[in-house]
Design a protein around this motif. Sequence first.
Motif, mmCIF file in Angstrom:
data_model
loop_
_atom_site.group_PDB
_atom_site.id
_atom_site.type_symbol
_atom_site.label_atom_id
_atom_site.label_comp_id
_atom_site.label_asym_id
_atom_site.label_seq_id
_atom_site.Cartn_x
_atom_site.Cartn_y
_atom_site.Cartn_z
ATOM 1 N N UNK A 52 2.405 -1.204 5.084
ATOM 2 C CA UNK A 52 2.489 -0.161 6.100
ATOM 3 C C UNK A 52 1.474 -0.402 7.201
ATOM 4 N N UNK A 53 1.095 0.650 7.905
ATOM 5 C CA UNK A 53 0.163 0.489 9.031
ATOM 6 C C UNK A 53 -1.299 0.533 8.592
ATOM 7 N N UNK A 54 -1.583 0.124 7.369
ATOM 8 C CA UNK A 54 -2.932 0.235 6.833
ATOM 9 C C UNK A 54 -3.592 -1.132 6.733
#
Length: 71
Positions: A52-54
């Motif tokens: 994800x965007x992590x």
Amino acid sequence: MPLTFRKSFRILPGVRLNISRHSWSITTGGRHGPRRTHSSTGRRTTSMDLPGPFGWRKTTHSGRKRRRRVH
């Protein structure tokens, strides 16, 4: 607008030499898994992309004193 210089060279698979105006660094590791960066200024960074965007990053400095830039 200030001028910047940054260049990255692939030395071996999984090893990059990064050069900027003020320092140079070596990064080991790939896109999948942890990356370790050792800079000529004494900074050491370990980072990893997570799903994800992590992302995760930990930065440490060696015993050298950091120089303050004068403009």
